[in-house]
Scaffold this motif. Structure first.
Motif, PDB file in Angstrom:
ATOM      1  N   SER A 290       6.524  -9.139  -2.866  1.00  0.00           N
ATOM      2  CA  SER A 290       5.969  -7.769  -2.930  1.00  0.00           C
ATOM      3  C   SER A 290       6.075  -7.041  -1.800  1.00  0.00           C
ATOM      4  O   SER A 290       6.255  -5.750  -1.853  1.00  0.00           O
ATOM      5  N   LEU A 291       5.411  -7.493  -0.874  1.00  0.00           N
ATOM      6  CA  LEU A 291       5.405  -6.746   0.662  1.00  0.00           C
ATOM      7  C   LEU A 291       6.826  -6.295   1.099  1.00  0.00           C
ATOM      8  O   LEU A 291       6.817  -5.175   1.611  1.00  0.00           O
ATOM      9  N   ALA A 292       7.787  -7.159   0.978  1.00  0.00           N
ATOM     10  CA  ALA A 292       8.982  -6.495   1.405  1.00  0.00           C
ATOM     11  C   ALA A 292       9.648  -5.410   0.379  1.00  0.00           C
ATOM     12  O   ALA A 292      10.258  -4.223   0.947  1.00  0.00           O
ATOM     13  N   GLU A 293       9.341  -5.549  -0.803  1.00  0.00           N
ATOM     14  CA  GLU A 293       9.865  -4.457  -1.810  1.00  0.00           C
ATOM     15  C   GLU A 293       8.853  -3.180  -1.683  1.00  0.00           C
ATOM     16  O   GLU A 293       9.304  -2.066  -1.712  1.00  0.00           O
TER      17      GLU A 293
ATOM     18  N   LEU B   5       8.091   7.666  11.467  1.00  0.00           N
ATOM     19  CA  LEU B   5       7.544   6.738  10.145  1.00  0.00           C
ATOM     20  C   LEU B   5       8.882   5.845   9.668  1.00  0.00           C
ATOM     21  O   LEU B   5       8.472   4.757   9.275  1.00  0.00           O
ATOM     22  N   LEU B   6       9.930   6.425   9.703  1.00  0.00           N
ATOM     23  CA  LEU B   6      11.227   5.712   9.227  1.00  0.00           C
ATOM     24  C   LEU B   6      11.500   4.644  10.390  1.00  0.00           C
ATOM     25  O   LEU B   6      11.907   3.636   9.684  1.00  0.00           O
ATOM     26  N   GLU B   7      11.111   4.887  11.345  1.00  0.00           N
ATOM     27  CA  GLU B   7      11.438   3.783  12.582  1.00  0.00           C
ATOM     28  C   GLU B   7      10.534   2.877  12.429  1.00  0.00           C
ATOM     29  O   GLU B   7      10.833   1.430  12.280  1.00  0.00           O
ATOM     30  N   LEU B   8       9.254   3.024  12.102  1.00  0.00           N
ATOM     31  CA  LEU B   8       7.904   2.017  11.935  1.00  0.00           C
ATOM     32  C   LEU B   8       8.379   1.134  10.511  1.00  0.00           C
ATOM     33  O   LEU B   8       8.254   0.067  10.594  1.00  0.00           O
ATOM     34  N   THR B   9       8.832   1.927   9.464  1.00  0.00           N
ATOM     35  CA  THR B   9       9.018   1.355   8.102  1.00  0.00           C
ATOM     36  C   THR B   9      10.365   0.362   8.331  1.00  0.00           C
ATOM     37  O   THR B   9      10.450  -0.670   7.719  1.00  0.00           O
ATOM     38  N   ARG B  10      11.275   0.674   8.856  1.00  0.00           N
ATOM     39  CA  ARG B  10      12.539  -0.023   9.117  1.00  0.00           C
ATOM     40  C   ARG B  10      12.234  -1.202   9.818  1.00  0.00           C
ATOM     41  O   ARG B  10      12.618  -2.494   9.434  1.00  0.00           O
ATOM     42  N   ARG B  11      11.466  -1.096  11.035  1.00  0.00           N
ATOM     43  CA  ARG B  11      10.851  -2.513  11.534  1.00  0.00           C
ATOM     44  C   ARG B  11      10.217  -3.425  10.882  1.00  0.00           C
ATOM     45  O   ARG B  11      10.391  -4.582  10.734  1.00  0.00           O
ATOM     46  N   THR B  12       9.207  -2.706   9.953  1.00  0.00           N
ATOM     47  CA  THR B  12       8.272  -3.261   9.150  1.00  0.00           C
ATOM     48  C   THR B  12       9.245  -4.242   7.907  1.00  0.00           C
ATOM     49  O   THR B  12       8.671  -5.126   7.669  1.00  0.00           O
TER      50      THR B  12
END
Length: 458
Positions: free
Chosen positions: A218-221, A181-188
């Motif tokens: 908002s999406l970035a934050e 999930l961390l890897e997915l969130t960093r990419r996102t």
């Protein structure tokens, strides 16, 4: 030496009494108060979970190493092992009560004689302290109860091991999911920050609206907040793993696996009558029931006479050097019998307490059976539904990937707004997160089923 008929009869009676009799009720395992079959499960001739060693159930080498460390260092398991030693010592004490205590005695006395001179005498010998001849099985019943408690403590240690093995595996999988999930969130987050920079430029040049810019912001934050949450969750899981292992885990620890790559074997359910009695916690409750049953025998024996024997053999001499030479040898025996006549209801109360203790232990055993049945039934029910949910969630991710790709093409062609693209990206991120969490839940369900079926103590 020949005995007359009457002497032979007396000797036979004495021998029968010395053989002892037990007033302890015969123990029979109670019928399990649960249905004859598990829901969502069927009998199988395959190897059951209780017979499957944890090294065989968990294929990953890193996980097996962690479990081995936990079994060597975990403090809860160490306490359970020390508790076995304590209960073993208590059983040894009870078992020793069935045998006489033998000790060596040496003494000397000086007393005035008839003509004013003093008389000195020395004695030496072997003495038997008050030894209870267990005619009615009181001491044997107490020894049986202590032995059952010892067996219960062993099963308790196995139950702690079962829970520990499952906890280590579950936490290890949680860390693997955290890393995914961390890897997915960093990419996102990286993608959304790029989109935010592009949208800011478009907004500053009057090409995009402020609504588009604020939505991208908002999406970035949101992705940044999710990243912080996952980092905190991973730290907590790492701390839990360290507690289970009994030693610190390096912050940079990596499981080296993903929830998608981990494969655990499917287990047969079997029948409750065969499976549940293999669980250490159920066997522990049964041994406690056996101990409570034995205590009834001791309470019943308290109503009958208690015979003790004190004896000794030795030599006496007025000269210390002649104590073991020309001394006078002799022996003594002092049996005593105590028959309860009036005890203000103490023995009746003791028996009532023992009977109530047996009923309590029976209820606890049945409760353990019922709780075990429910755990297995819940795990079996979840096994089917998690598989279906995982398949469905995989379909959701595939659909959202296609939707995002089409939204991007439509946006680049001017046929759709930027809001449509951002909404598709947000839905895809949520679907991918749920997919990882669903895979994790399915694997943890397999571990839960393994534990519920009594696996992990071998």
């Amino acid at each position: 030496m020949n005995l007359c008929p009457s002497q032979s009869l007396v000797a036979a009676c004495v021998a029968a009494l010395l053989a002892g009799c037990s007033l302890m009720p015969a123990y029979e395992r109670p019928e399990p108060p649960v249905p004859a079959a598990f829901p969502y499960g069927s009998p199988s001739d395959q190897r059951g979970a209780a017979d499957l060693e944890w090294q065989q159930f968990f294929p990953d080498g890193t996980l097996r190493t962690l479990i081995a460390k936990a079994l060597a260092n975990n403090r809860d398991l160490r306490v359970a092992a020390l508790n076995i030693e304590q209960v073993r010592a208590q059983y040894d004490i009870r078992r020793a009560d069935r045998f006489p205590t033998v000790g060596a005695t040496v003494g000397g006395t000086r007393a005035p004689g008839a003509s004013g001179s003093s008389v000195t005498s020395y004695t030496a010998g072997i003495a038997f302290s008050s030894w209870e001849i267990d005619l009615f099985g009181r001491v044997a019943s107490l020894s049986e109860a202590a032995l059952a408690q010892f067996f219960a403590s062993e099963e308790g240690r196995k139950a702690v091991q079962v829970s520990l093995v499952a906890s280590v595996a579950t936490t290890w999988l949680s860390l693997a999911a955290d890393d995914e999930l961390l890897e997915l969130t960093r990419r996102t987050l990286a993608t959304r920050e790029d989109s935010l920079r592009l949208t800011r430029l478009r907004f500053e040049n009057g090409v995009a609206s402020e609504i588009d810019y604020r939505l991208a912001q908002s999406l970035a934050e949101t992705a940044r907040a999710t990243l912080a949450q996952l980092q905190r969750q991973r730290a907590n899981d790492l701390n839990l793993l360290g507690l289970l292992l009994g030693e610190p885990v390096p912050p940079e620890f990596q499981t080296g696996a993903t929830t998608q790559a981990v494969r655990l074997p499917d287990l047969p359910a079997g029948t409750p009558s065969d499976v549940l009695v293999q669980r250490p916690d159920v066997r522990q409750a049964e041994q406690q029931l056996v101990a409570a049953n034995a205590n009834i025998g001791a309470a019943r024996a308290a109503f009958f006479p208690r015979i003790t024997l004190t004896a000794g053999i030795g030599t006496a001499s007025s000269d210390l050097s002649g104590l073991f030479g020309g001394g006078s040898w002799g022996w003594t025996a002092a049996p005593s019998l105590l028959q309860p006549i009036f005890d203000a209801g103490r023995n009746r109360a003791g028996l009532a307490a023992a009977l109530a203790g047996r009923d309590i232990a029976l209820a606890q055993y049945e409760r353990a059976i019922q709780s075990a049945f429910r755990e297995v039934a819940d795990a079996l029910a979840a096994r089917t539904t998690w598989s279906d949910q995982l398949q469905a969630q995989s379909g959701v991710v595939a659909a959202e990937e296609a939707r995002t790709r089409l939204a991007r093409l439509r946006y680049e062609a001017g046929a759709a707004s930027y809001l449509d693209l951002l909404d598709a990206q947000r839905s895809l991120f949520t679907a991918e997160q749920l997919l990882v969490q669903t895979r994790l839940a399915r694997l943890q369900n397999q571990i839960q089923l393994y534990r519920a079926l009594g696996g992990g103590w071998r």
